[in-house]
Each structure stands twice: as C-alpha cells, then as structure tokens.
Design an enzyme around this catalytic site. Structure first.
Site, PDB file in Angstrom:
ATOM      1  CG  ASN A  25      -2.378   1.144   1.254  1.00 19.48           C
ATOM      2  OD1 ASN A  25      -2.641   1.573   2.039  1.00 19.48           O
ATOM      3  ND2 ASN A  25      -2.724   1.211  -0.072  1.00 19.48           N
ATOM      4  NE  ARG A  28       2.165  -3.576  -6.828  1.00 25.15           N
ATOM      5  CZ  ARG A  28       2.289  -4.913  -6.527  1.00 25.15           C
ATOM      6  NH1 ARG A  28       2.082  -5.582  -7.425  1.00 25.15           N
ATOM      7  NH2 ARG A  28       2.512  -5.250  -5.243  1.00 25.15           N
TER       8      ARG A  28
HETATM    9  P1  4NP Z   1       3.227  -2.111  -3.400  1.00 20.28           P
HETATM   10  O1  4NP Z   1       4.967  -2.285  -3.465  1.00 20.28           O
HETATM   11  O2  4NP Z   1       2.590  -3.520  -2.935  1.00 20.28           O
HETATM   12  O3  4NP Z   1       3.114  -1.478  -4.897  1.00 20.28           O
HETATM   13  O4  4NP Z   1       3.183  -1.048  -2.377  1.00 20.28           O
HETATM   14  C1  4NP Z   1       5.655  -2.884  -2.102  1.00 20.28           C
HETATM   15  C2  4NP Z   1       6.045  -1.965  -1.089  1.00 20.28           C
HETATM   16  C3  4NP Z   1       6.758  -2.362  -0.222  1.00 20.28           C
HETATM   17  C4  4NP Z   1       7.266  -3.841  -0.047  1.00 20.28           C
HETATM   18  C5  4NP Z   1       6.403  -4.632  -0.991  1.00 20.28           C
HETATM   19  C6  4NP Z   1       5.876  -4.236  -2.055  1.00 20.28           C
HETATM   20  N1  4NP Z   1       7.691  -4.383   1.023  1.00 20.28           N
HETATM   21  O5  4NP Z   1       8.014  -5.485   1.036  1.00 20.28           O
HETATM   22  O6  4NP Z   1       7.956  -3.607   1.825  1.00 20.28           O
END
Ligand code: 4NP
Length: 171
Positions: A25, A28
C-alpha cells in the site's frame, strides 16, 4: 471497447465503492487510488465514487506512498497523499469491488474474505487491462526496481482505470 463487462449492472452509473489493494500500500494501490480520484473528478462523477486503497501487509502502515512513486505520479498531475493501511475484514462489507494488482494479492484477498459474497467482490486489475491486446496480466511490483517500473505502473493503471470508469458508465 471494453473487452468484457465486469461491473454488475446494479452498480453501473450508481454509487460505487472501490478498494484498490497491493502488497505494501505504498506504490501501486495508492497510485490507483490517486488516479481514480482524478478520473472521477474530471468526469464530474466524484460524488458517486468512494475510493480507497489498502495493503495485504502491515509493514508501512501510516506511511505516505514511496517517494519514487510520488515523484513519478506528480509529474503526471497526481498528488498521492494516502497513508498506508492494512486490509481488514470490514472492507468486505464497506466496498463493492476489491481490486488486487497481481495474482498474489488475489490469492491473499481470497484467504481473507469472510463469506462467499465477499469473495465475489474480489477482482484482478487485469479484468480491465485490455484483454488479449496487452502482454500484461497484472500491475508488476515496482518496489525493488528502477524508475521505468514506476512509469510502467502509472501507464498500466491509467489505461485500466479508464476502462474501469467506462465499464461503470456504459449502461
Ligand atoms: P506495493 O509495493 O505493493 O506496490 O506497495 C511494495 C511496497 C513495499 C513492499 C513490497 C511491495 N515491501 O515488501 O515492503
């Protein structure tokens, strides 16, 4: 042309509540949230749309979106101000559509869904990604990659969310 109608007829052109979900969160789903807010405002239908985003994981709860995501988004006119939160069971009552960014998000959301009705609200963003005309079947996680990954996320989302809006607008 919308490849297929996904939004059920009873939700078209009426009040609709949409939750975008990704892993953290912070990349994307807050981008989807910001772009969708902008689109519905542009089309003069903001009062009919409730839009929010959430993450499967809780590592970034309270954080603004990733700096890289914010920079790329603001260049296209989207000011991302969402603070990260985790998906909760109540979301399945409070939203009509729960849209995951990739297959892992969909798998995790299905595990969290408390009822069969709740499960029916879960959709992959690829439902609005242009069908066979696009080589992508998800919005890939840009977190561990470079600048082009963030641009790619925004381009895929702008296209998919325009289709989502048209799916809702057309009778
Ligand atoms: P999102 O990207 O799912 O698009 O917000 C990510 C942000 C952080 C992490 C993984 C995906 N993380 O592992 O901290």
């Amino acid at each position: 042309m919308i490849p297929q109608r996904v939004i059920p007829p009873q939700l078209r052109r009426k009040a609709i509540r949409v939750l975008f979900v990704c892993l953290g969160n912070i990349c994307r789903s807050p981008a989807a949230d910001g772009i969708m807010h902008s689109l519905v405002a542009e089309h003069g239908v903001a009062e009919l749309w409730t839009i929010d985003s959430a993450g499967i994981g809780g590592w970034h709860v309270g954080d603004l979106p990733d700096k890289r995501m914010r920079v790329h988004a603001i260049r296209r006119g989207y000011d991302l101000t969402h603070h990260a939160r985790q998906v909760r069971e109540l979301d399945f009552d409070n939203f009509d559509l729960i849209i995951g960014m990739d297959a892992n998000n969909i798998r995790d959301l299905r595990r969290l869904a408390p009822t069969v009705e709740a499960m029916a609200k879960i959709h992959p963003i690829s439902d609005w990604m242009g069908g066979i005309a696009t080589p992508y079947d998800c919005v890939p996680d840009p977190y561990y990659g470079g600048a082009e990954g963030f641009e790619h996320v925004l381009t895929l989302l702008e296209d998919a969310l325009n289709r989502l809006l048209r799916d809702w607008q057309e009778a």
